[in-house]
Design an enzyme around this catalytic site. Sequence first.
Site: not given
Length: 212
Positions: A12, A66, A94, A108, A110, A147, A151, A181
Amino acid sequence: MTDVVIMVSGGGTNLQALIDAKSRGKLPHVNLRAVVSSSSNAYAVTRAECAGIETVSLDIKGYSDRGQYTRDLCGLIRNYNPGLIVTAGFLYVLTPEFAEEFDGRVINIHPSLLPSFGGVGCYGIHVHEKALAAGVKVTGATVHYVTAIPDTGPIIAQKAVEVLDGDTPETLQQRVMREAEWVILPKAVEAFCIKNQVNQRQKGHNYDTFAS
Ligand code: GRF
């Protein structure tokens, strides 16, 4: 303000960057509405609780399918009606249903300069192992839309970080998190929420105009 749900799985630190930015007044258009974790043991949950942010865990270990996990996660997040969802150290792919349901509202972080070192097998420390194995002199981090294909969503922000002689995957990961990040994610979240607020106001304005 825009309600933001943050999805986590592990330490986190990116969530903490958002919490710290909020406490320093850097995220005036952002409401850190809830943290959703794929593990109730994630330290990210502790960080959220310390910050007084509502947390809920949907332990992925309890699922063999999943698709069912994705559907249950969508139902849980739908209840918050967030304007933005941030996957921050969320480690699981997902099904496309997730991106379809929340299309355009999921971003996101990355730990590489996508499209380099993205896709299957490229997560967490493995990204930095691949960067070092490839011998790149520059890596960094990317904020992008989520999407259906991991990535590959439109890039929102990137920040480059130099690879230093003697870097290990661990030292490189720490530098990318610290210098890239934790810097670009809060800025991208605030920028998204500003745009979202303008869009909502325009909708409201058009409605008012129409009504009058
Ligand atoms: C970070 O490198 C992040 O980019 C990646 O997972 C690592 C841990 O993230 N997705 P966090 O500390 O859980 O935010």
